[in-house]
Design an enzyme around this catalytic site. Structure first.
Site, PDB file in Angstrom:
ATOM      1  N   LEU A 115       0.871  -1.182   0.000  1.00 35.74           N
ATOM      2  CA  LEU A 115       0.000   0.000   0.000  1.00 35.74           C
ATOM      3  C   LEU A 115       0.904   1.227   0.000  1.00 35.74           C
ATOM      4  O   LEU A 115       1.963   1.229   0.637  1.00 35.74           O
ATOM      5  CB  LEU A 115      -0.891   0.013   1.254  1.00 35.74           C
ATOM      6  CG  LEU A 115      -1.974  -1.077   1.343  1.00 35.74           C
ATOM      7  CD1 LEU A 115      -2.701  -1.007   2.681  1.00 35.74           C
ATOM      8  CD2 LEU A 115      -2.966  -0.959   0.192  1.00 35.74           C
ATOM      9  N   ASP A 116       0.468   2.285  -0.681  1.00 37.78           N
ATOM     10  CA  ASP A 116       1.262   3.522  -0.708  1.00 37.78           C
ATOM     11  C   ASP A 116       1.469   4.050   0.714  1.00 37.78           C
ATOM     12  O   ASP A 116       0.662   3.786   1.616  1.00 37.78           O
ATOM     13  CB  ASP A 116       0.521   4.627  -1.483  1.00 37.78           C
ATOM     14  CG  ASP A 116       0.332   4.272  -2.944  1.00 37.78           C
ATOM     15  OD1 ASP A 116       1.085   3.421  -3.450  1.00 37.78           O
ATOM     16  OD2 ASP A 116      -0.577   4.859  -3.551  1.00 37.78           O
ATOM     17  N   TYR A 117       2.461   4.884   0.837  1.00 37.43           N
ATOM     18  CA  TYR A 117       2.794   5.532   2.126  1.00 37.43           C
ATOM     19  C   TYR A 117       1.553   6.188   2.754  1.00 37.43           C
ATOM     20  O   TYR A 117       1.319   6.089   3.955  1.00 37.43           O
ATOM     21  CB  TYR A 117       3.874   6.584   1.836  1.00 37.43           C
ATOM     22  CG  TYR A 117       4.481   7.257   3.025  1.00 37.43           C
ATOM     23  CD1 TYR A 117       5.188   6.524   3.970  1.00 37.43           C
ATOM     24  CD2 TYR A 117       4.379   8.639   3.185  1.00 37.43           C
ATOM     25  CE1 TYR A 117       5.774   7.153   5.059  1.00 37.43           C
ATOM     26  CE2 TYR A 117       4.972   9.275   4.264  1.00 37.43           C
ATOM     27  CZ  TYR A 117       5.660   8.529   5.200  1.00 37.43           C
ATOM     28  OH  TYR A 117       6.235   9.151   6.268  1.00 37.43           O
ATOM     29  N   THR A 119      -1.679   5.547   1.892  1.00 37.93           N
ATOM     30  CA  THR A 119      -2.892   4.714   1.871  1.00 37.93           C
ATOM     31  C   THR A 119      -3.023   3.991   3.213  1.00 37.93           C
ATOM     32  O   THR A 119      -2.028   3.537   3.776  1.00 37.93           O
ATOM     33  CB  THR A 119      -2.828   3.678   0.724  1.00 37.93           C
ATOM     34  OG1 THR A 119      -2.672   4.364  -0.516  1.00 37.93           O
ATOM     35  CG2 THR A 119      -4.078   2.822   0.668  1.00 37.93           C
ATOM     36  N   ARG A 203      -5.152   5.714  -7.488  1.00 36.20           N
ATOM     37  CA  ARG A 203      -4.911   7.168  -7.596  1.00 36.20           C
ATOM     38  C   ARG A 203      -4.817   7.590  -9.059  1.00 36.20           C
ATOM     39  O   ARG A 203      -5.377   8.617  -9.460  1.00 36.20           O
ATOM     40  CB  ARG A 203      -3.604   7.538  -6.864  1.00 36.20           C
ATOM     41  CG  ARG A 203      -3.704   7.344  -5.364  1.00 36.20           C
ATOM     42  CD  ARG A 203      -2.349   7.534  -4.689  1.00 36.20           C
ATOM     43  NE  ARG A 203      -2.383   6.950  -3.360  1.00 36.20           N
ATOM     44  CZ  ARG A 203      -2.882   7.560  -2.287  1.00 36.20           C
ATOM     45  NH1 ARG A 203      -3.343   8.779  -2.373  1.00 36.20           N
ATOM     46  NH2 ARG A 203      -2.905   6.942  -1.116  1.00 36.20           N
TER      47      ARG A 203
END
Ligand code: URA
Length: 253
Positions: A115-117, A119, A203
């Protein structure tokens, strides 16, 4: 090179590729390639046959000279990853990582997927290397459910676009589920179900249709759902959840 042993010669012995996959070295197929490339040895001898069988605890298996062994106890945790946490075990820049959320005394666990930083949401952590490889294999198409708060309110045309495919710089996205679940004055909440896992995909898809993401959370991963697990909290999976994960991973074999 040793010759492969006849099947079933030693009770509990398993094919080398299965052993390597359980140890988290690589998928079964990639493990067979490692064997074929002469990078795997058993009890000091390089093996050449993927039919070679090994017994956990009795045989010493090395890949590129490093001893590898499957974990004794398999652990499966669900984390609700908070914002501002890296999905890695170590960050050279010293930022918080998911390792900070793993309770003390646990074996070494790895995040399944990323998961993104910024998210939040459902992240599976396990030392079951074989299951992790299967779940992450692109062929598996694990459905992932995301809850995105976006700028503006997507209309029916935008949703059709998301569902049918959005042109991104790395190609068209696969069919997806998309629905608006909440509308506010200038923002909306959108639920997206993706079966692919490209970098920053949600995104990028929502930006591409003109509704950039304000916040993003993953609420389900395959058969697992986040439920009311608070942000930053971690819990072990139930036996039923592990069974469901295994059953879903089987479909990928
Ligand atoms: N899609 C994104 O854009 N970010 C995530 O963290 C996961 C999916």
């Amino acid at each position: 090179m040793t010759t492969p042993e006849p099947a079933g010669e030693r009770e509990g012995a398993e094919r080398i590729a299965k052993y390597l996959a359980r140890a988290g070295v690589a998928s079964r197929r990639a493990s067979e390639e490692l064997v074929a490339a002469g990078r795997v040895s058993v009890n000091g001898e390089v093996i050449g046959s993927p039919g070679t069988k090994v017994l956990t605890g009795a045989d010493e298996v090395r890949v590129d000279g490093e001893v590898v062994s499957p974990p004794e106890e398999l652990v499966y945790l669900m984390l609700n990853k908070p914002m501002g946490v890296m999905t890695t075990l170590d960050d050279p820049q010293g930022r918080p990582t998911v390792a900070d959320y793993i309770p003390a005394g646990m074996p070494r666990l790895f995040p399944v997927g990323r998961l993104d930083y910024t998210t939040t949401g459902l992240l599976l952590l396990t030392n079951d290397g074989e299951l992790a490889h299967l779940m992450m294999h692109p062929r598996h198409h694990v459905p992932k459910l995301y809850y995105a708060v976006v700028d503006g309110v997507p209309d029916a045309g935008d949703l059709t676009h998301l569902r049918k495919g959005v042109q991104l710089d790395d190609g068209m996205t696969a069919p997806a589920g998309a629905r608006v679940v909440q509308v506010r004055e200038r923002t909306a909440a959108v639920e997206l179900t993706l079966r692919e896992g490209r970098k920053r995909q949600v995104r990028r898809m929502l930006s591409a249709i003109g509704h950039p993401v304000i916040s993003l959370a993953r609420t389900a991963y395959g058969p697992l759902t986040l439920g009311d697990l608070p942000e930053g909290a971690v819990r072990p999976l139930s036996t039923a959840e592990v069974d469901a994960l295994r059953a879903s991973a089987k479909g990928a074999e």
